[in-house]
Design a protein around this motif. Structure first.
Motif, PDB file in Angstrom:
ATOM      1  N   UNK A 157       0.961  -1.233  -0.086  1.00 30.15           N
ATOM      2  CA  UNK A 157       0.077   0.077  -0.393  1.00 30.15           C
ATOM      3  C   UNK A 157       0.804   1.377  -0.068  1.00 30.15           C
ATOM      4  N   UNK A 158       2.042   0.953   0.397  1.00 31.07           N
ATOM      5  CA  UNK A 158       2.922   2.312   0.467  1.00 31.07           C
ATOM      6  C   UNK A 158       3.854   2.506  -0.776  1.00 31.07           C
ATOM      7  N   UNK A 159       3.699   1.468  -1.658  1.00 31.94           N
ATOM      8  CA  UNK A 159       4.701   1.653  -3.064  1.00 31.94           C
ATOM      9  C   UNK A 159       4.240   2.593  -3.696  1.00 31.94           C
ATOM     10  N   UNK A 160       5.182   3.572  -4.283  1.00 32.21           N
ATOM     11  CA  UNK A 160       4.914   4.408  -5.504  1.00 32.21           C
ATOM     12  C   UNK A 160       5.748   4.251  -6.572  1.00 32.21           C
ATOM     13  N   UNK A 161       5.978   2.700  -6.738  1.00 36.67           N
ATOM     14  CA  UNK A 161       6.550   2.269  -8.059  1.00 36.67           C
ATOM     15  C   UNK A 161       6.262   0.734  -8.292  1.00 36.67           C
ATOM     16  N   UNK A 162       6.354   0.148  -9.185  1.00 34.27           N
ATOM     17  CA  UNK A 162       6.256  -1.271  -9.447  1.00 34.27           C
ATOM     18  C   UNK A 162       7.366  -1.992  -8.885  1.00 34.27           C
ATOM     19  N   UNK A 163       7.123  -3.148  -8.220  1.00 37.97           N
ATOM     20  CA  UNK A 163       8.204  -4.214  -7.698  1.00 37.97           C
ATOM     21  C   UNK A 163       7.456  -5.561  -7.671  1.00 37.97           C
ATOM     22  N   UNK A 164       8.557  -6.379  -7.513  1.00 38.75           N
ATOM     23  CA  UNK A 164       8.210  -7.894  -7.190  1.00 38.75           C
ATOM     24  C   UNK A 164       9.272  -8.571  -6.674  1.00 38.75           C
ATOM     25  N   UNK A 165       8.922  -9.895  -6.150  1.00 34.49           N
ATOM     26  CA  UNK A 165       9.843 -10.552  -5.595  1.00 34.49           C
ATOM     27  C   UNK A 165      10.362 -10.037  -4.096  1.00 34.49           C
ATOM     28  N   UNK A 166      11.280 -10.770  -3.580  1.00 33.77           N
ATOM     29  CA  UNK A 166      11.736 -10.536  -2.439  1.00 33.77           C
ATOM     30  C   UNK A 166      12.535  -9.084  -2.319  1.00 33.77           C
ATOM     31  N   UNK A 167      13.132  -8.884  -0.907  1.00 36.21           N
ATOM     32  CA  UNK A 167      13.624  -7.500  -0.792  1.00 36.21           C
ATOM     33  C   UNK A 167      15.053  -7.418  -0.623  1.00 36.21           C
ATOM     34  N   UNK A 168      15.861  -8.371  -0.132  1.00 39.49           N
ATOM     35  CA  UNK A 168      16.986  -8.435   0.398  1.00 39.49           C
ATOM     36  C   UNK A 168      17.936  -9.178  -0.299  1.00 39.49           C
ATOM     37  N   UNK A 169      19.254  -8.364  -0.975  1.00 38.66           N
ATOM     38  CA  UNK A 169      19.400  -7.191  -1.143  1.00 38.66           C
ATOM     39  C   UNK A 169      18.629  -6.435  -2.159  1.00 38.66           C
ATOM     40  N   UNK A 170      18.575  -5.103  -2.371  1.00 39.63           N
ATOM     41  CA  UNK A 170      17.964  -4.452  -3.178  1.00 39.63           C
ATOM     42  C   UNK A 170      18.796  -4.625  -4.674  1.00 39.63           C
ATOM     43  N   UNK A 171      17.926  -5.276  -5.617  1.00 42.23           N
ATOM     44  CA  UNK A 171      18.559  -5.256  -6.992  1.00 42.23           C
ATOM     45  C   UNK A 171      18.958  -4.302  -7.566  1.00 42.23           C
ATOM     46  N   UNK A 172      18.074  -3.101  -7.768  1.00 45.43           N
ATOM     47  CA  UNK A 172      18.491  -1.922  -8.436  1.00 45.43           C
ATOM     48  C   UNK A 172      19.803  -1.333  -7.758  1.00 45.43           C
ATOM     49  N   UNK A 173      19.725  -1.293  -6.437  1.00 47.86           N
ATOM     50  CA  UNK A 173      20.954  -0.858  -5.859  1.00 47.86           C
ATOM     51  C   UNK A 173      22.245  -1.617  -5.949  1.00 47.86           C
ATOM     52  N   UNK A 174      22.213  -2.944  -5.797  1.00 45.86           N
ATOM     53  CA  UNK A 174      23.326  -3.616  -6.181  1.00 45.86           C
ATOM     54  C   UNK A 174      23.776  -3.629  -7.616  1.00 45.86           C
ATOM     55  N   UNK A 175      22.900  -3.508  -8.609  1.00 40.50           N
ATOM     56  CA  UNK A 175      23.289  -3.337  -9.856  1.00 40.50           C
ATOM     57  C   UNK A 175      23.895  -2.150 -10.465  1.00 40.50           C
ATOM     58  N   UNK A 176      23.282  -1.208  -9.987  1.00 33.00           N
ATOM     59  CA  UNK A 176      23.816   0.311 -10.336  1.00 33.00           C
ATOM     60  C   UNK A 176      25.277   0.389  -9.655  1.00 33.00           C
ATOM     61  N   UNK A 177      25.228  -0.174  -8.342  1.00 30.23           N
ATOM     62  CA  UNK A 177      26.507   0.101  -7.538  1.00 30.23           C
ATOM     63  C   UNK A 177      27.826  -0.556  -8.270  1.00 30.23           C
ATOM     64  N   UNK A 178      27.449  -1.941  -8.799  1.00 32.67           N
ATOM     65  CA  UNK A 178      28.481  -2.648  -9.560  1.00 32.67           C
ATOM     66  C   UNK A 178      28.874  -1.986 -10.784  1.00 32.67           C
ATOM     67  N   UNK A 179      27.672  -1.422 -11.454  1.00 36.17           N
ATOM     68  CA  UNK A 179      28.103  -0.857 -12.931  1.00 36.17           C
ATOM     69  C   UNK A 179      28.777   0.343 -12.620  1.00 36.17           C
ATOM     70  N   UNK A 180      28.434   1.176 -11.757  1.00 37.25           N
ATOM     71  CA  UNK A 180      29.080   2.607 -11.395  1.00 37.25           C
ATOM     72  C   UNK A 180      30.715   2.126 -11.030  1.00 37.25           C
ATOM     73  N   UNK A 181      30.820   1.053 -10.114  1.00 35.31           N
ATOM     74  CA  UNK A 181      32.102   0.825  -9.637  1.00 35.31           C
ATOM     75  C   UNK A 181      32.857   0.391 -10.794  1.00 35.31           C
ATOM     76  N   UNK A 182      32.335  -0.513 -11.602  1.00 35.26           N
ATOM     77  CA  UNK A 182      33.370  -0.798 -12.882  1.00 35.26           C
ATOM     78  C   UNK A 182      33.835   0.208 -13.652  1.00 35.26           C
ATOM     79  N   UNK A 183      32.895   1.223 -13.858  1.00 33.37           N
ATOM     80  CA  UNK A 183      33.183   2.382 -14.785  1.00 33.37           C
ATOM     81  C   UNK A 183      34.386   3.351 -13.995  1.00 33.37           C
ATOM     82  N   UNK A 184      33.893   3.480 -12.582  1.00 31.09           N
ATOM     83  CA  UNK A 184      34.657   4.314 -12.112  1.00 31.09           C
ATOM     84  C   UNK A 184      36.117   3.749 -11.941  1.00 31.09           C
ATOM     85  N   UNK A 185      36.289   2.418 -11.574  1.00 30.78           N
ATOM     86  CA  UNK A 185      38.045   1.955 -11.666  1.00 30.78           C
ATOM     87  C   UNK A 185      38.491   2.171 -12.925  1.00 30.78           C
TER      88      UNK A 185
END
Length: 219
Positions: free
Chosen positions: A117-145
């Motif tokens: 009821x508190x969601x303001x965006x679509x989501x599915x599946x379980x929660x831990x750890x966050x997929x968007x967070x992990x994916x973006x951090x890995x991609x940003x880290x690769x490019x930053x290195x």
């Protein structure tokens, strides 16, 4: 006097990420995978502060944390690193394998998301750890290195690294703001990404493949 051996930054990132992930996981698991106090506080604040413009902006930003865009950043990282398509493919493989391991952890933890009821965006599946967070951090880290290693000594490379870091952090925060993840899901995602990327670079250094391409070098 003998010199103290230098610890590679990738090793530090790996250990710090693993420790951070272990601490967050232990805290959340000890509570039965329910929301802990910081989770509840961040969630309540987010739900109470959602003007339409902010929600629209958060949705637009969070959409860049999954799908095509992170793989584009990974491919760019590989190209900057060695100027070869196979290195772009290798960087994308690092990202894909990291996502696969994260999906395994997700299934094992099976943590429920915040109330739908508190969601303001679509989501599915379980929660831990966050997929968007992990994916973006890995991609940003690769490019930053890659940028930090290849972009010379000017200030521009550090501005680019900082921009990538801000993007990845912002993606994680949007997941909390939009109500689809707990704060600890996001912190765990950052820690997981640091451990995974640091470990991959560390292994690469050990086997002699994680050195950026120098002028005139083939391979």
């Amino acid at each position: 006097m003998p010199l103290t051996p230098r610890v590679h930054p990738a090793a530090i990132a790996t250990v710090a990420g693993l420790l951070g992930f272990a601490v967050v996981t232990t805290v959340v698991a000890h509570g039965g995978w329910d929301a802990v106090a910081p989770d509840a506080a961040a969630h309540a604040w987010s739900v109470a502060h959602r003007p339409d413009a902010a929600v629209t902006s958060a949705r637009a930003l969070t959409a860049t944390g999954t799908g095509f865009f992170p793989y584009l950043l990974a491919a760019l990282a590989g190209w900057i690193w060695r100027r070869r398509i196979r290195w772009s493919a290798a960087a994308m493989a690092v990202l894909a394998c990291g996502q696969g391991v994260r999906a395994l952890v997700l299934a094992l933890a099976a943590r429920p998301r915040p109330p739908a009821a508190d969601w303001a965006a679509h989501a599915d599946g379980f929660s831990f750890p966050s997929g968007h967070t992990t994916t973006s951090a890995m991609a940003a880290g690769l490019l930053a290195v890659a940028v930090a290693a290849r972009a010379g000594r000017g200030r521009g490379r550090w501005a680019a690294v900082a921009a990538l870091g801000c993007w990845a952090v912002s993606i994680g925060l949007t997941r909390v703001y939009l109500g689809v993840h707990w704060l600890t899901d996001v912190v765990a995602g950052w820690a997981f990404a640091a451990a995974w990327l640091g470990g991959c670079v560390w292994v690469g250094v050990g086997v002699g493949v994680a050195a950026p391409r120098r002028a005139g070098e083939r391979g």
